[in-house]
Design an enzyme around this catalytic site. Structure first.
Site, PDB file in Angstrom:
ATOM      1  N   ASP A  47       0.791  -1.069   0.104  1.00 39.59           N
ATOM      2  CA  ASP A  47      -0.001  -0.004   0.025  1.00 39.59           C
ATOM      3  C   ASP A  47       0.983   1.230  -0.037  1.00 39.59           C
ATOM      4  O   ASP A  47       1.706   1.572   0.967  1.00 39.59           O
ATOM      5  CB  ASP A  47      -0.797  -0.112   1.213  1.00 39.59           C
ATOM      6  CG  ASP A  47      -1.850   1.190   1.144  1.00 39.59           C
ATOM      7  OD1 ASP A  47      -2.965   1.125   0.647  1.00 39.59           O
ATOM      8  OD2 ASP A  47      -1.760   2.204   2.022  1.00 39.59           O
ATOM      9  N   TYR A  52       2.833   9.838  -0.077  1.00 42.18           N
ATOM     10  CA  TYR A  52       4.086   9.459   0.750  1.00 42.18           C
ATOM     11  C   TYR A  52       5.438   9.676   0.058  1.00 42.18           C
ATOM     12  O   TYR A  52       6.491   9.239   0.834  1.00 42.18           O
ATOM     13  CB  TYR A  52       3.894   7.767   0.967  1.00 42.18           C
ATOM     14  CG  TYR A  52       2.800   7.518   1.507  1.00 42.18           C
ATOM     15  CD1 TYR A  52       1.693   8.179   2.136  1.00 42.18           C
ATOM     16  CD2 TYR A  52       2.222   5.911   1.315  1.00 42.18           C
ATOM     17  CE1 TYR A  52       0.512   7.644   2.658  1.00 42.18           C
ATOM     18  CE2 TYR A  52       1.158   5.647   2.035  1.00 42.18           C
ATOM     19  CZ  TYR A  52       0.148   6.457   2.629  1.00 42.18           C
ATOM     20  OH  TYR A  52      -1.137   5.989   3.184  1.00 42.18           O
ATOM     21  N   LYS A  77      -2.599   5.982  -4.392  1.00 38.79           N
ATOM     22  CA  LYS A  77      -3.789   7.003  -4.331  1.00 38.79           C
ATOM     23  C   LYS A  77      -3.659   8.235  -4.734  1.00 38.79           C
ATOM     24  O   LYS A  77      -2.496   8.723  -4.973  1.00 38.79           O
ATOM     25  CB  LYS A  77      -4.056   7.120  -2.572  1.00 38.79           C
ATOM     26  CG  LYS A  77      -3.963   5.734  -1.841  1.00 38.79           C
ATOM     27  CD  LYS A  77      -4.245   5.962  -0.251  1.00 38.79           C
ATOM     28  CE  LYS A  77      -3.875   4.718   0.328  1.00 38.79           C
ATOM     29  NZ  LYS A  77      -2.480   4.531   0.936  1.00 38.79           N
ATOM     30  N   HIS A 110      -7.467   9.395  -1.981  1.00 39.17           N
ATOM     31  CA  HIS A 110      -6.958   9.251  -0.580  1.00 39.17           C
ATOM     32  C   HIS A 110      -7.888   9.931   0.691  1.00 39.17           C
ATOM     33  O   HIS A 110      -8.006   9.353   1.593  1.00 39.17           O
ATOM     34  CB  HIS A 110      -5.769  10.059  -0.577  1.00 39.17           C
ATOM     35  CG  HIS A 110      -4.606   9.500   0.443  1.00 39.17           C
ATOM     36  ND1 HIS A 110      -3.334   9.544   0.154  1.00 39.17           N
ATOM     37  CD2 HIS A 110      -4.917   9.144   1.514  1.00 39.17           C
ATOM     38  CE1 HIS A 110      -2.690   9.024   1.340  1.00 39.17           C
ATOM     39  NE2 HIS A 110      -3.448   8.695   2.047  1.00 39.17           N
TER      40      HIS A 110
HETATM   41  N1  NAP Z   1      -5.487   5.972   3.712  1.00 38.69           N
HETATM   42  C1  NAP Z   1      -4.934   6.924   4.678  1.00 38.69           C
HETATM   43  O1  NAP Z   1      -5.331   8.135   4.781  1.00 38.69           O
HETATM   44  C2  NAP Z   1      -3.874   6.168   5.525  1.00 38.69           C
HETATM   45  C3  NAP Z   1      -3.534   6.669   6.728  1.00 38.69           C
HETATM   46  C4  NAP Z   1      -2.666   6.283   7.604  1.00 38.69           C
HETATM   47  C5  NAP Z   1      -2.129   5.097   7.304  1.00 38.69           C
HETATM   48  N2  NAP Z   1      -2.517   4.258   6.075  1.00 38.69           N
HETATM   49  C6  NAP Z   1      -1.778   3.032   5.640  1.00 38.69           C
HETATM   50  O2  NAP Z   1      -1.803   2.206   6.556  1.00 38.69           O
HETATM   51  C7  NAP Z   1      -0.511   1.936   7.137  1.00 38.69           C
HETATM   52  C8  NAP Z   1      -0.191   1.431   8.400  1.00 38.69           C
HETATM   53  O3  NAP Z   1      -0.585   2.446   9.248  1.00 38.69           O
HETATM   54  P1  NAP Z   1       0.301   3.554  10.094  1.00 38.69           P
HETATM   55  O4  NAP Z   1       1.569   3.576   9.162  1.00 38.69           O
HETATM   56  O5  NAP Z   1      -0.336   4.509  10.731  1.00 38.69           O
HETATM   57  O6  NAP Z   1       1.042   2.525  11.345  1.00 38.69           O
HETATM   58  P2  NAP Z   1       0.644   1.081  11.957  1.00 38.69           P
HETATM   59  O7  NAP Z   1       0.888   0.099  10.983  1.00 38.69           O
HETATM   60  O8  NAP Z   1      -0.596   1.200  12.868  1.00 38.69           O
HETATM   61  O9  NAP Z   1       1.959   1.195  12.892  1.00 38.69           O
HETATM   62  C9  NAP Z   1       3.067   1.387  12.502  1.00 38.69           C
HETATM   63  C10 NAP Z   1       4.112   1.761  13.685  1.00 38.69           C
HETATM   64  O10 NAP Z   1       3.965   0.574  14.480  1.00 38.69           O
HETATM   65  C11 NAP Z   1       5.448   0.077  14.645  1.00 38.69           C
HETATM   66  N3  NAP Z   1       5.382  -1.307  14.481  1.00 38.69           N
HETATM   67  C12 NAP Z   1       5.079  -2.046  13.373  1.00 38.69           C
HETATM   68  N4  NAP Z   1       5.132  -3.320  13.688  1.00 38.69           N
HETATM   69  C13 NAP Z   1       5.511  -3.423  14.957  1.00 38.69           C
HETATM   70  C14 NAP Z   1       5.629  -4.517  15.837  1.00 38.69           C
HETATM   71  N5  NAP Z   1       5.537  -5.922  15.519  1.00 38.69           N
HETATM   72  N6  NAP Z   1       6.081  -4.364  17.116  1.00 38.69           N
HETATM   73  C15 NAP Z   1       6.315  -3.378  17.490  1.00 38.69           C
HETATM   74  N7  NAP Z   1       6.320  -2.123  16.891  1.00 38.69           N
HETATM   75  C16 NAP Z   1       5.609  -2.112  15.433  1.00 38.69           C
HETATM   76  C17 NAP Z   1       6.067   0.874  13.584  1.00 38.69           C
HETATM   77  O11 NAP Z   1       7.429   1.108  13.763  1.00 38.69           O
HETATM   78  P3  NAP Z   1       8.677   0.418  12.740  1.00 38.69           P
HETATM   79  O12 NAP Z   1       8.354   0.841  11.496  1.00 38.69           O
HETATM   80  O13 NAP Z   1       9.824   1.161  13.215  1.00 38.69           O
HETATM   81  O14 NAP Z   1       8.813  -1.114  12.986  1.00 38.69           O
HETATM   82  C18 NAP Z   1       5.360   2.241  13.555  1.00 38.69           C
HETATM   83  O15 NAP Z   1       5.735   2.859  14.376  1.00 38.69           O
HETATM   84  C19 NAP Z   1       0.180   3.058   6.536  1.00 38.69           C
HETATM   85  O16 NAP Z   1       1.825   2.901   6.095  1.00 38.69           O
HETATM   86  C20 NAP Z   1      -0.334   3.427   4.961  1.00 38.69           C
HETATM   87  O17 NAP Z   1       0.069   2.376   3.942  1.00 38.69           O
HETATM   88  C21 NAP Z   1      -3.265   4.820   5.060  1.00 38.69           C
END
Ligand code: NAP
Length: 274
Positions: A47, A52, A77, A110
């Protein structure tokens, strides 16, 4: 069977892997390594978004992998600030050039409003963008089209004014923030719900109640967060830049018992999400 080999099927018959790899807040430089590691681990769903700033290296990692293009499902997006028919076409061309692909698997609007003007009524702009996306879909340049951060009202305005119902709505979903009314509505419309920020951008991992459940199953809090969403038939998109966590987040073959699901359901969000 590993979750990495499981799929959902969108209402137009396109298969989409049940677990995706998120790339928000991964720089263009770091994206090459992160996506390469995810693909080596077995993820087949990535994704990204033009916003980004990492489409180039997401695409390069997919192209440099030994996988065939059709083996990897890639989403990008249309930036939240870009609304309009011509504008959406031009932005898609930029995205596909950035990625270095002939086609895209899933293209999403998005957000229904620009990020610096959340809640603004951009219905006309969203309809015009959607008509461009319908055209790109019909031309075969995109295999599925959808939206992100859309409310029931936002989706209804697309359904009432356009021809193709979105195939996906990507929204913030994690333990404590489950948006039942919106997910139920999407299900009734056959719209697959993708759960972004499944770990609440890391915020959920410190929750004592989640940690307690994780201990019972001898897994990590992140694995509980991801497994919980899968048991609700949602599609989680965890992000990590660490190889061990990328693997851990896909190792979710355990089953959370119904009484523990109820404990997790009763958690209310009391931490700030981004
Ligand atoms: N459409 C939208 O508006 C929108 C908005 C937000 C997000 N998204 C999508 O959703 C994805 C995920 O959301 P997100 O980036 O907000 O975060 P998330 O996946 O909810 O959390 C990521 C965070 O958790 C940490 N982490 C991941 N796996 C872990 C584990 N097993 N143990 C401990 N810590 C862990 C990561 O650190 P490290 O990287 O340091 O491991 C990072 O700080 C995004 O990357 C994006 O593709 C879309």
């Amino acid at each position: 069977m590993s979750i990495l080999n499981e799929i959902y099927t969108l209402y137009n018959g396109i298969n989409i892997p049940k677990l995706g790899f998120g790339t928000w807040q991964i720089s263009n430089t770091a994206a090459y390594e992160a996506v390469s590691v995810a693909l080596k681990t077995g993820y087949r769903h990535i994704d990204t978004a033009r916003a980004y700033g990492n489409e180039e290296n997401v695409g390069r990692a997919v192209r440099d992998s030994k996988l065939k293009r059709e083996e990897v499902f890639v989403t990008s997006k249309l930036p939240a600030e870009i609304k309009g028919f011509k504008e959406a076409h031009a932005s898609f061309e930029k995205t596909i050039r950035n990625l270095g692909f002939d086609y895209l698997d899933l293209f999403l609007i998005h957000a229904p409003w620009p990020w610096n003007d959340k809640g603004r009524d951009c219905t006309e702009g969203n309809i015009a963008s959607w008509k461009a996306m319908e055209e790109l879909y019909r031309e075969g340049k995109i295999r599925a089209i959808g939206v992100s951060n859309f409310s029931i009202t936002d989706i209804n305005s697309i359904i009432e004014n356009c021809e193709i119902i979105p195939m996906v709505n990507q929204i913030a979903l994690y333990i404590g923030h489950i948006q039942n009314a919106l997910t139920d509505y999407c299900r009734r419309q056959n719209i697959l719900v993708e759960a972004y920020s499944p770990l609440a951008t890391g915020g959920a991992l410190k929750r004592e109640a989640i940690r307690e459940v994780a201990k019972k199953y001898n897994v990590s809090p992140a694995q509980v967060c991801i497994r919980y969403l899968l048991q609700k038939e949602l599609l989680p998109l965890p992000k990590s830049t660490h190889a061990n966590r990328i693997a851990e987040n896909a190792d979710v073959g355990f089953i959370i018992r119904e009484d523990d699901i109820e404990i997790l359901d009763s958690i209310r969000q009391d931490f700030r999400h981004f």
